[in-house]
Design a protein around this motif. Structure first.
Motif, PDB file in Angstrom:
ATOM      1  N   LYS A   1       0.823  -1.354  -0.024  1.00  0.00           N
ATOM      2  CA  LYS A   1       0.087   0.143  -0.039  1.00  0.00           C
ATOM      3  C   LYS A   1       1.101   1.195   0.042  1.00  0.00           C
ATOM      4  O   LYS A   1       0.355   2.436  -0.541  1.00  0.00           O
ATOM      5  CB  LYS A   1      -0.993  -0.056   1.274  1.00  0.00           C
TER       6      LYS A   1
ATOM      7  N   GLU B   1       5.358   2.634  -4.318  1.00  0.00           N
ATOM      8  CA  GLU B   1       4.861   3.096  -5.284  1.00  0.00           C
ATOM      9  C   GLU B   1       5.878   2.479  -6.384  1.00  0.00           C
ATOM     10  O   GLU B   1       6.927   2.604  -6.450  1.00  0.00           O
ATOM     11  CB  GLU B   1       4.668   4.705  -5.513  1.00  0.00           C
ATOM     12  N   GLN B   2       5.216   2.308  -7.694  1.00  0.00           N
ATOM     13  CA  GLN B   2       5.802   2.166  -8.944  1.00  0.00           C
ATOM     14  C   GLN B   2       5.024   2.649 -10.241  1.00  0.00           C
ATOM     15  O   GLN B   2       3.999   2.250 -10.350  1.00  0.00           O
ATOM     16  CB  GLN B   2       6.072   0.518  -9.251  1.00  0.00           C
TER      17      GLN B   2
ATOM     18  N   GLY C   1       4.018   5.389 -10.696  1.00  0.00           N
ATOM     19  CA  GLY C   1       3.275   6.371 -10.175  1.00  0.00           C
ATOM     20  C   GLY C   1       2.109   5.959  -9.421  1.00  0.00           C
ATOM     21  O   GLY C   1       0.921   6.684  -9.073  1.00  0.00           O
ATOM     22  N   ARG C   2       1.916   4.770  -9.149  1.00  0.00           N
ATOM     23  CA  ARG C   2       1.041   4.063  -8.349  1.00  0.00           C
ATOM     24  C   ARG C   2       1.365   3.035  -7.465  1.00  0.00           C
ATOM     25  O   ARG C   2       2.491   2.522  -7.393  1.00  0.00           O
ATOM     26  CB  ARG C   2      -0.145   3.162  -9.422  1.00  0.00           C
ATOM     27  N   ALA C   3       0.343   2.753  -6.267  1.00  0.00           N
ATOM     28  CA  ALA C   3       0.803   1.843  -5.272  1.00  0.00           C
ATOM     29  C   ALA C   3       0.918   0.453  -5.986  1.00  0.00           C
ATOM     30  O   ALA C   3      -0.172   0.079  -6.824  1.00  0.00           O
ATOM     31  CB  ALA C   3      -0.373   1.766  -4.281  1.00  0.00           C
TER      32      ALA C   3
ATOM     33  N   SER D   1      -2.155  -1.988  -6.093  1.00  0.00           N
ATOM     34  CA  SER D   1      -3.202  -1.626  -7.009  1.00  0.00           C
ATOM     35  C   SER D   1      -3.108  -2.335  -8.116  1.00  0.00           C
ATOM     36  O   SER D   1      -4.069  -2.407  -8.900  1.00  0.00           O
ATOM     37  CB  SER D   1      -3.322  -0.126  -7.357  1.00  0.00           C
ATOM     38  N   PHE D   2      -1.907  -3.076  -8.517  1.00  0.00           N
ATOM     39  CA  PHE D   2      -1.971  -3.898  -9.846  1.00  0.00           C
ATOM     40  C   PHE D   2      -2.742  -5.265  -9.535  1.00  0.00           C
ATOM     41  O   PHE D   2      -2.648  -5.814  -8.492  1.00  0.00           O
ATOM     42  CB  PHE D   2      -0.389  -4.168 -10.176  1.00  0.00           C
ATOM     43  N   GLN D   3      -3.463  -5.294 -10.581  1.00  0.00           N
ATOM     44  CA  GLN D   3      -4.137  -6.633 -10.397  1.00  0.00           C
ATOM     45  C   GLN D   3      -3.684  -7.932 -10.368  1.00  0.00           C
ATOM     46  O   GLN D   3      -4.069  -8.846  -9.448  1.00  0.00           O
ATOM     47  CB  GLN D   3      -5.242  -6.885 -11.646  1.00  0.00           C
TER      48      GLN D   3
END
Length: 394
Positions: free
Chosen positions: A276, A279-280, A282-284, A287-289
């Motif tokens: 949580k 980040e990678q 630009g996203r946590a 959050s990647f499926q």
């Protein structure tokens, strides 16, 4: 089976979690592992004095709390979450039940109160790698694992009115630090070959104990060498030692399964917390499926293992032998949760400073001592007669 926990069980788990959160953080854990004993003596004293944890399943007659063994097994989920460095497994799960079941009235009255109040720790000394066999987890529990008159193991010989022991046992949980050793030894020679249990003081003359390097540092182990050491027979010579060891092994398996579930759950929690924040692109990362799918698989395995562990804890006092299956399920869940945690933490997950590797080593170490998982399942299948009479269709 009622899957709901009682108010007392909830309170035990809540209080234990709060205490371990305060007293068993990453720094405290590593400091305890670096001590000669390999565990936190101050924490052990606190657990005994404030919670009565060592004597939770010991009758009140001997200074215990008098709770069912189920309560102690369920409490193990919290000690597993923290990888708590205590002698609880060796003292209260492997040794105290044997003294309670086999000991004379005088032996129980002398030893159990000291084990329950935390002033005395104990270790079950069984020649490695026979612990799982002796506890009837991966085999029927009989045989000559204690020595069988051959080289290796520990031999017992009469000396006047007492006994003397000679031999060694390696990979003994807390064997280097325990104040009391419960030694499984071969007696009777070829004609009356049998295994008996003996009480040996940790500081007895002729006993040489050294700490061994263990794969899992949270389970400190020692090598116990006995050179004609004076020993006291536990109970009577006619006692059915194999049967008592098997019942102790069933409870130990349920305890270890709950402990592994707690460790797996905490390993998963730590991984989710990290994903949580990290980040990678630009996203946590969480959050990647694809990452979510992997975490979901771990979650399902942990919940399935928890269900099996709870059932084993409930069934341990009802004569059902399901502990081995529950332990196999729980160790598989812990291994998966720890492996995914190491990988999903990225570079930091592979470092010595991070705790992720300790959870993986707990799974691997327990399999070496009490498994492996495929043998736990194979023995359970053999006992149940799952494949008895099965033929191959032509």
């Amino acid at each position: 089976m009622d899957p709901r926990l009682t108010a007392e069980q909830d309170e035990i788990r809540r209080t234990l979690r709060e205490l371990l959160h305060k007293r068993c953080g990453p720094e405290e854990l590593r400091a305890a592992l670096d001590t000669p004993a390999g565990h936190d003596r101050a924490l052990w004293t606190t657990l005994a004095e404030q919670l009565g944890l060592p004597g939770l399943a010991v009758p009140e007659t001997y200074g215990g709390v008098g709770c069912p063994r189920t309560d102690l097994a369920l409490a193990a989920e919290e000690t597993g979450r923290a990888l708590a460095p205590t002698p609880l497994l060796a003292t209260s799960v492997l040794t105290a039940p044997l003294i309670l079941a086999l000991g004379t009235d005088a032996q129980r009255a002398r030893l159990l109160p000291r084990l329950t109040d935390g002033t005395l720790t104990a270790a079950l000394a069984i020649p490695a790698p026979a612990l799982a066999t002796a506890l009837a987890l991966t085999g029927p529990g009989g045989g000559d694992w204690s020595g069988g008159g051959r080289a290796g193991g520990v031999q017992a010989r009469r000396a006047g009115d007492g006994w003397r022991l000679y031999g060694e046992a390696a990979q003994v949980l807390d064997g280097h630090s325990a104040g009391l050793l419960l030694v499984a030894a071969h007696a009777g020679g070829f004609v009356r070959s049998r295994t008996l249990l003996f009480l040996v003081a940790g500081d007895a003359a002729g006993a040489v104990r050294t700490r061994q390097t263990a794969l899992d540092p949270t389970r400190p182990q020692g090598r116990v060498q006995l050179r004609y050491v004076e020993a006291e027979l536990l109970g009577q010579e006619e006692a059915e030692v194999a049967g008592i060891l098997a019942r102790t092994g069933e409870f130990a398996a349920a305890f270890l399964a709950c402990e592994a579930v707690g460790a797996a759950d905490r390993a998963l929690e730590r991984t989710v917390e990290y994903l949580k924040q990290r980040e990678q692109f630009g996203r946590a990362i969480g959050s990647f499926q694809a990452v979510q799918h992997r975490l979901a698989d771990v979650y399902v395995q942990v919940q399935a293992a928890r269900s099996a562990a709870y059932y084993a804890a409930w069934a341990t006092g009802r004569g059902e032998r399901v502990g081995g299956l529950a332990l196999a399920q729980a160790l598989g869940a812990l291994r998966l949760a720890a492996a995914e945690g190491i990988q999903l933490h990225g570079g930091i997950g592979f470092t010595w400073e991070h705790q992720a590797h300790l959870y993986f080593k707990r799974a691997a170490g327990d399999e070496l001592l009490f498994g492996p998982a495929h043998r736990l399942r194979a023995h359970a299948a053999e006992e149940s007669g799952l494949f008895a009479g099965a033929g191959v269709a032509v």
